[in-house]
Enzyme design. Structure first.
Site, PDB file in Angstrom:
ATOM      1  N   TYR A 142     111.969  -2.574 -13.543  1.00 14.80           N
ATOM      2  CA  TYR A 142     111.388  -1.657 -12.968  1.00 14.80           C
ATOM      3  C   TYR A 142     111.321  -1.758 -11.732  1.00 14.80           C
ATOM      4  CZ  TYR A 142     110.758   0.061 -17.411  1.00 14.80           C
ATOM      5  OH  TYR A 142     110.758   0.413 -19.300  1.00 14.80           O
ATOM      6  N   LYS A 191     114.519 -12.246 -24.486  1.00 14.75           N
ATOM      7  CA  LYS A 191     115.753 -12.303 -25.059  1.00 14.75           C
ATOM      8  C   LYS A 191     117.108 -13.632 -24.606  1.00 14.75           C
ATOM      9  CE  LYS A 191     119.173 -10.621 -27.383  1.00 14.75           C
ATOM     10  NZ  LYS A 191     118.899  -9.932 -28.943  1.00 14.75           N
ATOM     11  N   ASP A 223     114.499  -7.913 -30.119  1.00 14.77           N
ATOM     12  CA  ASP A 223     114.733  -7.231 -31.283  1.00 14.77           C
ATOM     13  C   ASP A 223     114.216  -7.802 -32.506  1.00 14.77           C
ATOM     14  OD1 ASP A 223     116.549  -9.936 -30.963  1.00 14.77           O
ATOM     15  OD2 ASP A 223     118.485  -9.330 -31.571  1.00 14.77           O
ATOM     16  N   ASP A 247     107.085  -2.410 -22.067  1.00 19.98           N
ATOM     17  CA  ASP A 247     106.915  -0.876 -22.543  1.00 19.98           C
ATOM     18  C   ASP A 247     107.191  -0.294 -23.354  1.00 19.98           C
ATOM     19  OD1 ASP A 247     107.053   1.552 -21.820  1.00 19.98           O
ATOM     20  OD2 ASP A 247     108.074   1.706 -20.683  1.00 19.98           O
ATOM     21  N   ASP A 251     104.475   0.985 -27.032  1.00 17.40           N
ATOM     22  CA  ASP A 251     105.036   2.448 -27.250  1.00 17.40           C
ATOM     23  C   ASP A 251     104.663   2.390 -29.218  1.00 17.40           C
ATOM     24  OD1 ASP A 251     103.394   3.453 -25.670  1.00 17.40           O
ATOM     25  OD2 ASP A 251     105.574   4.973 -25.849  1.00 17.40           O
TER      26      ASP A 251
END
Ligand code: NAD
Length: 356
Positions: A142, A191, A223, A247, A251
């Site tokens: 970001y 990852k 994942d 992020d 959620d």
């Protein structure tokens, strides 16, 4: 203790849930002998209307001079058409960055009383859900370079995901310190089988862990973590991860606990000052109807008491009062179910105050 608290009342349901939260804090002050001094810092739509910009310098100064900042939620259809840099969200991003808030802490807790509100099967929720996602907030994709260019006759876009050791170290410390106040277990999510930034992430978190021999550290690929959160969320205590993964996972984590109106969040930097808010938006569809659930906002006040003011007993008094209100069967419309008693925002606030 005397504490100065900057108050961003926000837009739409913002002022309604802020009023109840201030009432709860006043009750805490009365019971435990503290003085909380509130200073208003208009931001978002309210500030655009009054000052023509989403975060006036005077509001930023008030926040930077306070011991902590309380935010409800900003934005709404009225300001949807203003230019991007003047939108309510621009004020929030500027505030986070000016306060140097690099750690976002979001608990995912399923209250026993709201078990039926979880989209997960009872066979999964029976082991309980009570973990925290610690998300790095001002690094990664970001905040890396964004570029769109024309290459070989077609558009090509890229966003750089980068982390320095320092950025990883400071968020890892937050995670281990958070775990120390909980069940002493950190799961670092990355990852590392594919990304260089994740390889450095894993190596650095492992190194920081040497300072916390009392906390257990495990690693998980992002994942797999997304699957494990819905397969067996009870396995997690503290999850620490980078901005983009955090992020998405935070959620996902909030959805499995039921209502969006119940979940608090805090953003911290160096030092004790933080920004505390519920995870939901300004809910324009129910503004002014006394239907908003103030509990996420009130629980974020409990986080402020614990993390910024080190008032552990006071924080627990607020959380216990929320528990007691739910046990008594009181609900706002967003979490109502058969056999429960529906109350408005003000009435839920009053019941919580009464139980403190
Ligand atoms: P939202 O979270 O405001 O609302 C989504 C749904 O959840 C709505 O049906 C709403 O009524 C309900 N809801 C949300 N909070 C509730 C509560 N406390 N009690 C009961 N019901 C609640 O999301 P949205 O509709 O996508 O966004 C509305 C506005 O909020 C937009 O302008 C958006 O930009 C802004 N927003 C602000 C923040 C922030 O200030 N941090 C975060 C997200 C969205």
């Amino acid at each position: 203790m005397i504490k100065n608290i900057a108050v961003i009342r926000g837009d739409c349901i913002g002022p309604e849930i802020m009023e109840q939260t201030v009432a709860v804090l006043d009750k805490v002050a009365e019971k435990f002998g503290h003085t909380f001094i509130y200073k208003e810092a208009p931001m978002g739509g309210e500030a655009i209307d009054k000052f023509g910009e989403p975060l006036p310098q005077s509001s930023l100064d008030t926040c930077l001079q306070s011991d902590s900042v309380r935010l409800s939620a900003v934005g709404g259809p009225k300001w949807d058409s203003v230019p991007k840099e003047k939108r309510p969200e621009a004020g929030l991003l500027r505030l986070r960055s000016a306060m140097g808030l690099y750690a976002n802490i979001r608990p995912a807790k399923l209250f026993d009383e709201l078990r039926e509100a979880s989209p997960l099967k009872p066979s999964i929720t029976q082991n309980g859900i009570d973990f925290v996602v610690v998300r790095e907030l001002i690094g990664g994709a970001y905040f890396g370079e964004h570029k769109t260019e024309k290459l070989d006759g077609e558009f090509y876009a890229q966003d750089i995901m980068g982390y320095s050791e320092h950025e990883i170290e400071r968020i890892a410390h937050v995670a281990f310190q958070t775990a120390r106040k909980r069940r002493k277990s950190v799961c670092s999510v990355d990852k590392a089988n594919v990304l260089d930034s994740s390889k450095l992430w894993r190596k650095t978190v492992t190194k920081v862990a040497e300072n916390y021999p009392d906390v257990r550290l495990s690693h998980m690929y992002v994942d797999n973590c997304a699957m494990q959160i819905v397969r067996d969320p009870s396995q997690f205590d503290v999850i620490v991860t980078e901005n983009l993964f955090g992020d998405i996972l935070s959620d996902e984590a909030s959805m499995i606990t039921g209502s969006i109106g119940m979940i608090p969040s805090s953003s911290l930097g160096d030092g004790t000052r933080g920004l505390y808010e519920p995870i939901h938006g300004s809910a324009p569809d129910i503004a002014g109807t006394n239907a908003a659930n103030p509990i996420g906002m009130i629980l974020s006040a409990a986080m402020m008491l614990r993390y910024s003011f080190n008032m552990l007993e006071e924080a627990k008094a607020v959380e216990d009062a929320v528990d007691a209100v739910l046990k008594a069967g009181f609900r706002t419309g967003d979490m109502i179910s058969e056999g429960k008693i529906q109350l408005g925002c003000r009435e839920i606030g009053r019941e919580i105050c009464f139980r403190i």
